[in-house]
Design an enzyme around this catalytic site. Structure first.
Site, PDB file in Angstrom:
ATOM      1  N   SER A  36       0.383  -1.065   0.182  1.00 20.43           N
ATOM      2  CA  SER A  36      -0.257  -0.136  -0.473  1.00 20.43           C
ATOM      3  C   SER A  36       0.999   0.801   0.011  1.00 20.43           C
ATOM      4  O   SER A  36       2.388   1.076   0.358  1.00 20.43           O
ATOM      5  CB  SER A  36      -1.036  -0.253   1.468  1.00 20.43           C
ATOM      6  OG  SER A  36      -0.356  -0.082   2.448  1.00 20.43           O
ATOM      7  N   GLY A  81      -8.957  -5.074   4.352  1.00 22.83           N
ATOM      8  CA  GLY A  81      -9.411  -6.045   2.901  1.00 22.83           C
ATOM      9  C   GLY A  81      -9.091  -5.003   1.684  1.00 22.83           C
ATOM     10  O   GLY A  81      -8.642  -6.485   0.371  1.00 22.83           O
ATOM     11  N   ALA A  82      -9.008  -4.343   1.641  1.00 22.43           N
ATOM     12  CA  ALA A  82      -9.489  -3.386   0.481  1.00 22.43           C
ATOM     13  C   ALA A  82      -8.018  -4.422  -0.757  1.00 22.43           C
ATOM     14  O   ALA A  82      -7.734  -4.611  -1.888  1.00 22.43           O
ATOM     15  CB  ALA A  82      -8.857  -2.259  -0.208  1.00 22.43           C
ATOM     16  N   GLY A  83      -6.591  -4.584   0.117  1.00 24.15           N
ATOM     17  CA  GLY A  83      -4.899  -4.425  -0.401  1.00 24.15           C
ATOM     18  C   GLY A  83      -5.055  -5.958  -0.794  1.00 24.15           C
ATOM     19  O   GLY A  83      -5.131  -6.859  -1.999  1.00 24.15           O
ATOM     20  N   ASP A  84      -5.770  -7.418   0.538  1.00 26.74           N
ATOM     21  CA  ASP A  84      -6.036  -8.298  -0.193  1.00 26.74           C
ATOM     22  C   ASP A  84      -6.571  -8.614  -1.507  1.00 26.74           C
ATOM     23  O   ASP A  84      -5.982  -9.456  -2.185  1.00 26.74           O
ATOM     24  CB  ASP A  84      -6.006  -8.994   1.115  1.00 26.74           C
ATOM     25  CG  ASP A  84      -5.607  -8.573   2.277  1.00 26.74           C
ATOM     26  OD1 ASP A  84      -4.502  -8.292   2.614  1.00 26.74           O
ATOM     27  OD2 ASP A  84      -6.294  -8.556   3.415  1.00 26.74           O
ATOM     28  N   ASN A 107      -7.636  -3.722  -8.736  1.00 27.97           N
ATOM     29  CA  ASN A 107      -8.834  -2.073  -8.574  1.00 27.97           C
ATOM     30  C   ASN A 107     -10.725  -2.442  -8.141  1.00 27.97           C
ATOM     31  O   ASN A 107     -11.330  -1.534  -8.019  1.00 27.97           O
ATOM     32  CB  ASN A 107      -8.650  -0.846  -9.861  1.00 27.97           C
ATOM     33  CG  ASN A 107      -6.687  -0.302  -9.332  1.00 27.97           C
ATOM     34  OD1 ASN A 107      -6.302  -0.489  -8.454  1.00 27.97           O
ATOM     35  ND2 ASN A 107      -6.963   0.536 -10.670  1.00 27.97           N
TER      36      ASN A 107
HETATM   37  N1  ADP Z   1     -11.800   4.743  -1.438  1.00 26.93           N
HETATM   38  C1  ADP Z   1     -12.397   3.845  -2.147  1.00 26.93           C
HETATM   39  N2  ADP Z   1     -12.491   3.888  -3.599  1.00 26.93           N
HETATM   40  C2  ADP Z   1     -12.230   2.756  -4.487  1.00 26.93           C
HETATM   41  N3  ADP Z   1     -10.939   1.956  -4.882  1.00 26.93           N
HETATM   42  C3  ADP Z   1     -10.341   1.859  -3.176  1.00 26.93           C
HETATM   43  C4  ADP Z   1     -11.275   2.545  -2.019  1.00 26.93           C
HETATM   44  N4  ADP Z   1     -10.120   2.261  -1.335  1.00 26.93           N
HETATM   45  C5  ADP Z   1      -9.210   1.173  -1.689  1.00 26.93           C
HETATM   46  N5  ADP Z   1      -9.669   1.028  -2.961  1.00 26.93           N
HETATM   47  C6  ADP Z   1      -8.774   0.285  -4.044  1.00 26.93           C
HETATM   48  O1  ADP Z   1      -8.889  -1.070  -3.575  1.00 26.93           O
HETATM   49  C7  ADP Z   1      -7.191  -1.092  -4.206  1.00 26.93           C
HETATM   50  C8  ADP Z   1      -6.221  -1.080  -2.033  1.00 26.93           C
HETATM   51  O2  ADP Z   1      -6.808  -0.716  -1.269  1.00 26.93           O
HETATM   52  P1  ADP Z   1      -5.830   0.197  -0.232  1.00 26.93           P
HETATM   53  O3  ADP Z   1      -6.558   0.880   1.032  1.00 26.93           O
HETATM   54  O4  ADP Z   1      -5.040   1.024  -1.102  1.00 26.93           O
HETATM   55  O5  ADP Z   1      -4.915  -1.035   0.026  1.00 26.93           O
HETATM   56  P2  ADP Z   1      -4.413  -1.529   1.493  1.00 26.93           P
HETATM   57  O6  ADP Z   1      -5.749  -2.065   2.241  1.00 26.93           O
HETATM   58  O7  ADP Z   1      -3.545  -2.916   1.709  1.00 26.93           O
HETATM   59  O8  ADP Z   1      -3.826   0.159   2.322  1.00 26.93           O
HETATM   60  C9  ADP Z   1      -6.819   0.451  -4.462  1.00 26.93           C
HETATM   61  O9  ADP Z   1      -5.732   0.041  -4.976  1.00 26.93           O
HETATM   62  C10 ADP Z   1      -8.386   0.593  -4.754  1.00 26.93           C
HETATM   63  O10 ADP Z   1      -8.207  -0.172  -5.977  1.00 26.93           O
HETATM   64  O1  LIP Z   2      -6.631  -4.505   5.259  1.00 24.48           O
HETATM   65  P1  LIP Z   2      -5.376  -4.899   4.650  1.00 24.48           P
HETATM   66  O2  LIP Z   2      -3.991  -4.418   4.527  1.00 24.48           O
HETATM   67  O3  LIP Z   2      -5.831  -5.300   2.801  1.00 24.48           O
HETATM   68  O4  LIP Z   2      -5.584  -6.760   4.894  1.00 24.48           O
HETATM   69  C1  LIP Z   2      -6.050  -6.699   6.350  1.00 24.48           C
HETATM   70  C2  LIP Z   2      -4.708  -7.091   6.814  1.00 24.48           C
HETATM   71  O5  LIP Z   2      -3.971  -5.977   7.608  1.00 24.48           O
HETATM   72  C3  LIP Z   2      -5.121  -7.818   8.985  1.00 24.48           C
HETATM   73  O6  LIP Z   2      -4.098  -8.068   9.423  1.00 24.48           O
HETATM   74  C4  LIP Z   2      -5.718  -8.590   8.705  1.00 24.48           C
HETATM   75  O7  LIP Z   2      -6.503  -8.649   9.853  1.00 24.48           O
HETATM   76  C5  LIP Z   2      -6.802  -8.437   8.283  1.00 24.48           C
HETATM   77  O8  LIP Z   2      -8.607  -8.921   7.655  1.00 24.48           O
HETATM   78  C6  LIP Z   2      -6.990  -7.791   6.646  1.00 24.48           C
HETATM   79  O9  LIP Z   2      -5.868  -9.026   6.095  1.00 24.48           O
END
Ligand code: ADP
Ligand code: LIP
Length: 384
Positions: free
Chosen positions: A192, A242-245, A269
């Site tokens: 991220s 979980g967005a990143g996952d 995305n």
């Molecule tokens: N508020 C949002 N609106 C639209 N897409 C989102 C939003 N938040 C996350 N995403 C999508 O999910 C992906 C991962 O989200 P991110 O927040 O960067 O990861 P993490 O959960 O690891 O912090 C982003 O690259 C984007 O494509």
């Molecule tokens: O939000 P994200 O960074 O994609 O991923 C999250 C992890 O950072 C967190 O430790 C776990 O408890 C969540 O279930 C999810 O896997």
């Protein structure tokens, strides 16, 4: 890097397509010291949810304790002497613009690490090292590199350390970890934007592809000779967990099916945006999934004539990329899938809406509030 010779040992039919390695966990979402929701968590659960949803065959290695309380598709290894990994996510911190520090995570218990001997002997096409609580050991990653044609790593599996008193997650520099020397042998490292500052992207991109996700801004792909921004999809964010996952699940599902990297990142995305619209592990509408699969098939058909090794990543943006983005966006926003596009009418006035279950909600998340954020739910957010 993956070459066609790296895949020499088995035919594709004999290989598991995707091997996901990381512990399931229990997630507790907190706000102002109150429990707002409880859910199945762990990158492995979010990723398998997307990969399965896209009908890509996968296998999963995960460890839990006897206290593990959710039904899951892949039976985990139960360790009688250990407790399931538990994370508390605190949403008290404000969202500071692009800084993306939207939660503080505490690991309140940790299950055993996953060891090389826990991994299957059979080869896999794509390995995903996606630990959340320090369960991926350097030797485990090394074994995955030996037994998978291409390994995808979430940097959170490598750079997290945990406060010895309260388990608060802190990040350390990637170059200070024992994983650093393995980077030239992996295919993709995902981070991220918050995590990316803990590595030297300019250095790491010389060895493997780096994907940096940036919330509602979408993501950026860096490789040795170039970089590309990939646009996001509109989302009505309720819970960023979980967005990143899910992004990584969609990205790999796209690559497995033969999409070029920029198109696969669009799929990432899309699933990231779908995930933030629900609390906990998302449930994807089956009609939406079918439309997405149809769009992926259509996209693949456009490139049948291209000569490309099954094991080579294609970084350049293919013709029609913008159209693919538009088609996926249309699939997402077409009623009845979209919950953001529903206009206000007397029949769905706020009072009635409260009583009407929103179809996406998962049975695996126990919801104690409408949103993790105590903000009114907005109709349009994350506009590109
Ligand atoms: N508020 C949002 N609106 C639209 N897409 C989102 C939003 N938040 C996350 N995403 C999508 O999910 C992906 C991962 O989200 P991110 O927040 O960067 O990861 P993490 O959960 O690891 O912090 C982003 O690259 C984007 O494509
Ligand atoms: O939000 P994200 O960074 O994609 O991923 C999250 C992890 O950072 C967190 O430790 C776990 O408890 C969540 O279930 C999810 O896997």
């Amino acid at each position: 890097m993956v070459t066609s010779t790296a895949a020499a040992h088995k035919t594709p039919q004999q290989q598991t397509r995707v091997l996901i390695v990381g512990n399931y966990c229990h997630d507790v979402l907190m706000q102002k010291d109150t429990v707002k929701a409880e859910s199945l968590g762990g990158a492995a659960s979010f990723i398998s949810n997307v990969v399965n949803g896209m009908s890509v065959s996968c296998n999963l290695v995960s460890k839990v304790g006897e206290d593990f309380k959710y039904p899951v598709d892949f039976t985990p290894i139960v360790i009688p002497t250990s407790k399931t990994t538990v994370f508390h996510a605190y949403f008290d911190l404000a969202i500071h613009g692009n800084c993306h520090q939207d939660r503080v995570l505490k690991r309140v218990s940790a299950c055993d690490p996953i060891r090389p001997s826990d991994l299957p002997d059979a080869r896999s096409k794509f390995g995903m090292a996606v630990g959340v609580g320090g369960e991926i050991l350097p030797e485990t990653l090394e074994r995955m590199i030996e037994t998978c044609d291409a390994v995808f790593v979430d940097i959170q599996a490598l750079i997290r350390v945990f406060d010895s008193v309260d388990g608060t997650v802190k990040l350390v520099k990637l170059e200070e970890t024992e994983f650093y020397s393995l980077l030239p042998r992996i295919e993709v490292l995902k981070a991220s934007s918050e995590e990316a500052v803990f590595m030297d992207v300019e250095e790491v991109r010389k060895w493997c592809c780096v994907v940096v996700t940036n919330g509602k801004e979408g993501c950026k792909v860096y490789w040795k000779d170039g970089e590309l921004g990939i646009p996001p999809f509109l989302a009505n964010q309720k819970d960023p967990t979980g967005a990143g996952d899910s992004f990584l699940g969609g990205f790999v599902a796209g690559l497995v099916q033969g999409l070029a990297v920029p198109d696969a990142a669009l799929l990432g995305n899309l699933f990231g945006s779908l995930t933030v619209e629900q609390i906990g592990l998302p449930k994807f509408d089956s009609r939406l999934l079918q439309r997405v699969k149809d769009e992926v098939q259509r996209r693949k058909m456009q490139f049948l004539h291209c000569e490309r090794s099954e094991y080579e990543l294609e970084f350049l943006k293919p013709d029609g990329h913008e159209q693919f983005h538009a088609s996926l966006g249309a699939a997402k926003s077409t009623p009845p899938f979209s919950i953001q596009a529903r206009p206000w009418t007397p029949s769905n006035s706020p009072k009635e809406t409260e009583q009407t279950p929103i179809p996406h909600y998962t049975a695996q998340a126990k919801l104690l509030a409408n949103s993790v954020y105590e903000e009114p739910i907005q109709t349009v957010e994350g506009k590109p």
